[in-house]
Design a protein around this motif. Structure first.
Motif, PDB file in Angstrom:
ATOM      1  N   ILE A  32       0.958  -1.056   0.073  1.00 19.10           N
ATOM      2  CA  ILE A  32      -0.053  -0.114  -0.019  1.00 19.10           C
ATOM      3  C   ILE A  32       0.956   1.210  -0.119  1.00 19.10           C
ATOM      4  O   ILE A  32       1.575   1.323   1.120  1.00 19.10           O
ATOM      5  CB  ILE A  32      -0.698   0.146   1.206  1.00 19.10           C
ATOM      6  N   VAL A  33       0.670   2.221  -0.999  1.00 19.71           N
ATOM      7  CA  VAL A  33       1.612   3.514  -1.155  1.00 19.71           C
ATOM      8  C   VAL A  33       0.510   4.533  -0.963  1.00 19.71           C
ATOM      9  O   VAL A  33      -0.723   4.361  -1.164  1.00 19.71           O
ATOM     10  CB  VAL A  33       2.453   3.282  -2.380  1.00 19.71           C
ATOM     11  N   GLY A  34       1.308   5.840  -0.896  1.00 23.35           N
ATOM     12  CA  GLY A  34       0.638   6.899  -0.896  1.00 23.35           C
ATOM     13  C   GLY A  34       0.350   7.584   0.427  1.00 23.35           C
ATOM     14  O   GLY A  34      -0.602   8.135   0.836  1.00 23.35           O
ATOM     15  N   MET A  35       1.475   7.235   1.162  1.00 26.04           N
ATOM     16  CA  MET A  35       1.242   8.093   2.587  1.00 26.04           C
ATOM     17  C   MET A  35       0.439   7.461   3.655  1.00 26.04           C
ATOM     18  O   MET A  35      -0.434   8.100   4.083  1.00 26.04           O
ATOM     19  CB  MET A  35       1.514   9.568   2.615  1.00 26.04           C
ATOM     20  N   PRO A  36       0.119   6.412   3.545  1.00 25.41           N
ATOM     21  CA  PRO A  36      -0.627   5.532   4.688  1.00 25.41           C
ATOM     22  C   PRO A  36       0.179   5.643   6.013  1.00 25.41           C
ATOM     23  O   PRO A  36       1.124   5.511   6.227  1.00 25.41           O
ATOM     24  CB  PRO A  36      -0.854   4.079   3.942  1.00 25.41           C
ATOM     25  N   ASP A  37      -0.948   5.603   6.825  1.00 22.01           N
ATOM     26  CA  ASP A  37      -0.566   5.590   8.499  1.00 22.01           C
ATOM     27  C   ASP A  37      -0.643   4.328   8.879  1.00 22.01           C
ATOM     28  O   ASP A  37      -0.955   3.406   7.942  1.00 22.01           O
ATOM     29  CB  ASP A  37      -1.437   6.510   9.359  1.00 22.01           C
ATOM     30  N   THR A  38      -0.140   3.995  10.173  1.00 27.80           N
ATOM     31  CA  THR A  38      -0.031   2.548  10.583  1.00 27.80           C
ATOM     32  C   THR A  38      -1.656   1.918  10.459  1.00 27.80           C
ATOM     33  O   THR A  38      -1.632   0.661  10.093  1.00 27.80           O
ATOM     34  CB  THR A  38       0.189   2.359  12.018  1.00 27.80           C
ATOM     35  N   ALA A  39      -2.617   2.509  10.744  1.00 25.87           N
ATOM     36  CA  ALA A  39      -3.943   1.782  10.645  1.00 25.87           C
ATOM     37  C   ALA A  39      -4.266   1.408   9.278  1.00 25.87           C
ATOM     38  O   ALA A  39      -4.855   0.223   8.725  1.00 25.87           O
ATOM     39  CB  ALA A  39      -5.073   3.001  11.209  1.00 25.87           C
ATOM     40  N   VAL A  40      -3.696   2.190   8.237  1.00 23.54           N
ATOM     41  CA  VAL A  40      -4.011   1.984   6.778  1.00 23.54           C
ATOM     42  C   VAL A  40      -3.333   0.771   6.375  1.00 23.54           C
ATOM     43  O   VAL A  40      -3.557  -0.410   5.643  1.00 23.54           O
ATOM     44  CB  VAL A  40      -3.722   3.073   5.875  1.00 23.54           C
ATOM     45  N   LYS A  41      -2.005   0.895   6.935  1.00 20.11           N
ATOM     46  CA  LYS A  41      -1.091  -0.478   6.470  1.00 20.11           C
ATOM     47  C   LYS A  41      -1.477  -1.700   7.117  1.00 20.11           C
ATOM     48  O   LYS A  41      -1.477  -2.794   6.367  1.00 20.11           O
ATOM     49  CB  LYS A  41       0.285  -0.085   6.973  1.00 20.11           C
ATOM     50  N   GLU A  42      -2.151  -1.630   8.288  1.00 12.80           N
ATOM     51  CA  GLU A  42      -2.499  -2.838   9.054  1.00 12.80           C
ATOM     52  C   GLU A  42      -3.872  -3.682   8.345  1.00 12.80           C
ATOM     53  O   GLU A  42      -4.271  -4.571   8.732  1.00 12.80           O
ATOM     54  CB  GLU A  42      -2.744  -2.674  10.268  1.00 12.80           C
ATOM     55  N   SER A  43      -4.421  -2.655   7.270  1.00 12.82           N
ATOM     56  CA  SER A  43      -5.754  -3.152   6.882  1.00 12.82           C
ATOM     57  C   SER A  43      -5.603  -4.571   5.930  1.00 12.82           C
ATOM     58  O   SER A  43      -6.595  -5.256   5.642  1.00 12.82           O
ATOM     59  CB  SER A  43      -6.250  -1.892   5.974  1.00 12.82           C
ATOM     60  N   GLN A  44      -4.361  -4.707   5.617  1.00  8.63           N
ATOM     61  CA  GLN A  44      -4.347  -6.097   4.672  1.00  8.63           C
ATOM     62  C   GLN A  44      -4.999  -7.197   5.332  1.00  8.63           C
ATOM     63  O   GLN A  44      -5.636  -7.973   4.971  1.00  8.63           O
ATOM     64  CB  GLN A  44      -2.815  -6.400   4.412  1.00  8.63           C
ATOM     65  N   GLN A  45      -4.672  -7.252   6.909  1.00  5.08           N
ATOM     66  CA  GLN A  45      -4.991  -8.480   7.603  1.00  5.08           C
ATOM     67  C   GLN A  45      -6.314  -8.310   7.799  1.00  5.08           C
ATOM     68  O   GLN A  45      -7.232  -9.549   7.693  1.00  5.08           O
ATOM     69  CB  GLN A  45      -4.282  -8.532   9.086  1.00  5.08           C
ATOM     70  N   ARG A  46      -6.639  -7.225   8.211  1.00  2.00           N
ATOM     71  CA  ARG A  46      -8.377  -7.173   8.190  1.00  2.00           C
ATOM     72  C   ARG A  46      -9.459  -7.401   6.889  1.00  2.00           C
ATOM     73  O   ARG A  46     -10.088  -8.155   6.938  1.00  2.00           O
ATOM     74  CB  ARG A  46      -8.720  -5.732   8.614  1.00  2.00           C
ATOM     75  N   MET A  47      -8.661  -7.121   5.896  1.00  2.00           N
ATOM     76  CA  MET A  47      -9.364  -7.346   4.539  1.00  2.00           C
ATOM     77  C   MET A  47      -9.173  -8.900   4.343  1.00  2.00           C
ATOM     78  O   MET A  47     -10.252  -9.310   3.929  1.00  2.00           O
ATOM     79  CB  MET A  47      -8.886  -6.672   3.494  1.00  2.00           C
ATOM     80  N   VAL A  48      -8.042  -9.664   4.406  1.00  2.00           N
ATOM     81  CA  VAL A  48      -8.157 -10.898   4.170  1.00  2.00           C
ATOM     82  C   VAL A  48      -9.194 -11.686   4.991  1.00  2.00           C
ATOM     83  O   VAL A  48      -9.965 -12.486   4.506  1.00  2.00           O
ATOM     84  CB  VAL A  48      -6.589 -11.449   4.467  1.00  2.00           C
ATOM     85  N   SER A  49      -9.136 -11.580   6.368  1.00  4.10           N
ATOM     86  CA  SER A  49     -10.062 -12.258   7.081  1.00  4.10           C
ATOM     87  C   SER A  49     -11.358 -11.626   6.741  1.00  4.10           C
ATOM     88  O   SER A  49     -12.374 -12.700   6.762  1.00  4.10           O
ATOM     89  CB  SER A  49      -9.897 -11.936   8.706  1.00  4.10           C
TER      90      SER A  49
END
Length: 534
Positions: A32-49
């Motif tokens: 994920i690019v485009g200046m994401p903060d920590t909450a945005v970067k962690e979204s991958q795990q939430r999306m997968v589940s």
């Protein structure tokens, strides 16, 4: 394949659009690019589940997500839902032809539920401005976002509902709200009333003047005199919020996450009561992720500071600029945001540390110099910015035991509203001026200059008490409001033929000596006995 999903983020109290570009191909990388903060970067795990719990298999292939504009930091978990839909579209698991019609926001839970987000109202307003036909929000935010008309707002419970909706196979209907009807029905419903306040007629009169002109007020009195009780009833006599004010106020509370789940517009003026341990940042706003502070949460309403001298000096001094400018600029190294801060300051304090200086029956136990030291916690420039300074005496027993209800808030509010109508007519050509408390020097000369007798009275008082030029302006503003309250009583009904002429006469009515005298009487801390004692 490349897909685009549209969402929004918050800056200050307004939203700005964010385009979520997702590219999918063979491989195993996810970024994920485009200046994401920590909450945005962690979204991958939430999306997968969430995707795997929604009857779809998450594509474990090379995926690149870009949040545009790429030079602005993206914060929070509201991008979970649009990014998940973007990933599924980029890998051709769901169709993409309808995605351009939607602006989408929502946080994903691991089981696929869509959780509420902050700032749904300003995001809905931005979606309408940008011409989007539809908006997808969490179900908990749907009533808040649906107050914005000319756009279809869908509230989804989970990711599966959102997938069905953008795929064109859902029978979910948009939420429709009668904003004006709900606003009108709830605007005048209060749990408290001034009819419950026994005695204190002078103080209630001062409150009426303060509300009629939007003036700041300070109450000085011993414990149990009724300072907090009366302050809490102040919103019941303030003019009702206009629909525009309600939208602006709701935006601030939406961004701060202060709206109750399922709530819509704020129909009553906010009443904020921060504790005296509040920090400067909590008062003005800011932080790592900038949020509105107490002075902005009180916008279009009341900021009540109980035990005024107990607040840290630094907290009190940050109030000075917002009181004058009615806005606050929070400037930090990584951001600069502007928050509105047009509030009515209501403060209360004891006259001394023990609370009984000047009490008619109880003896003050403070040491010599303690009273002066206590008062000096409030700076002179800040006191100058408070238009009315009222001394409150304890309520006599006969007034407490009187069973006859006092004048109701409804009756007081009617007079306040009439006075505000005069001010609206007076300032209708002035940008950003809506009440007497906001008059600048030019308008004071034009509308608030007293007659010769009143000017002589004001000159005598200012020379004897060495009052500042700012206090001079404050007295004129309050006198103008007192005159408006007096002249408003002669206004006929708006349906009468002579209404326009009577309103014009009230706008330009002179300020008389008695109006100046009453306004001077509301400057209790400028009296000679207070000056000697403190």
């Amino acid at each position: 394949m490349l897909s685009k999903v549209y969402s929004a983020s918050i800056q200050g109290i307004d939203a700005f659009p964010v385009t979520i570009e997702t590219f999918g191909e063979k491989g195993a990388m996810f970024s994920i690019v485009g200046m994401p903060d920590t909450a945005v970067k962690e979204s991958q795990q939430r999306m997968v589940s969430a995707v795997n719990h929604s009857g779809v298999t998450f594509p474990h292939r090379r995926t690149i997500i870009n949040l545009a504009p790429a030079d602005v930091k993206k914060e929070g978990a509201a991008f979970d839902l649009p990014m998940a839909l973007g990933v599924l579209s980029a890998h051709q698991i769901i169709p993409s032809e309808h995605l351009a019609d939607y602006m989408i926001m929502g946080e994903l839970s691991l089981d696929g539920s869509v959780l509420p987000v902050k700032g749904a109202l300003p995001m809905a307003i931005k979606a309408r401005e940008l011409g989007f036909k539809r908006l997808i929000v969490p179900e908990a935010n749907v009533t808040e976002a649906a107050v914005v008309n000319k756009i279809e707002v869908f509230g989804v419970k989970n990711l599966a509902e959102a997938i069905a909706l953008v795929s064109g196979v859902s029978d979910l209907q948009p939420t429709v709200i009668d904003t004006r009807g709900i606003f009108a029905s709830q605007a005048s419903v209060f749990d408290m009333d001034f009819s419950e306040v026994k005695g204190q007629e002078i103080v209630k009169r001062a409150f009426e003047v303060a509300c009629a002109g939007g003036h700041n007020i300070l109450m000085i009195g011993s414990p149990g005199a009724g300072k907090s009780m009366m302050a809490k009833r102040l919103p019941t006599i303030l003019p009702p919020l206009s629909l525009g004010e309600a939208l602006e106020t709701t935006k601030i509370h939406s961004v701060a996450g202060k709206l109750r789940r399922g709530s819509m517009l704020m129909t009553q003026r906010p009443f904020r009561t921060p504790h005296h341990t509040v920090s400067p940042v909590a008062m003005v706003g800011g932080g790592t992720n900038p949020m509105p502070g107490e002075i902005s949460l009180a916008h279009n309403g009341v900021l009540f500071l109980d035990e005024f001298p107990e607040f840290p000096r630094q907290v009190l001094e940050v109030l000075r600029q917002p009181i004058e400018d009615r806005t606050i600029t929070v400037a930090r190294a990584k951001y600069t945001v502007n928050y509105p801060a047009s509030f009515m300051l209501v403060a209360s304090m004891n006259p001394c540390p023990c609370g009984y200086y000047g009490h008619p029956t109880k003896h003050c136990t403070c040491l010599p110099g303690a009273v002066s030291k206590y008062m000096n916690r409030i700076s002179g420039p800040l006191l100058d910015r408070i238009d009315l300074q009222i001394e409150i005496q304890p309520v006599p027993f006969d007034d407490i035991a009187n069973t006859v209800p006092a004048e109701s808030s409804k009756a007081i509010r009617e007079r306040v509203v009439k006075a505000r109508v005069i001010q609206q007519e007076r300032f209708k050509g002035e940008k950003g001026i809506y009440s007497n408390a906001q008059m600048n020097t030019r308008l004071l000369r034009k509308y608030a200059w007293p007659d010769k007798e009143g000017l002589d009275k004001l000159k005598d008082r200012m020379e004897r008490l060495s009052m500042s030029a700012r206090a001079f302006d404050r007295i004129l503003r309050v006198a103008r409001t007192i005159a408006d309250l007096e002249n408003s009583q002669a206004l006929p009904s708006p349906a009468d033929s002579g209404y326009s002429m009577a309103l014009s006469a009230a706008v330009n009515a002179p300020i008389l000596s008695r109006h100046i005298a009453e306004a001077i009487g509301y400057r209790n801390l400028d009296r000679s006995d207070y000056g000697t004692a403190f």
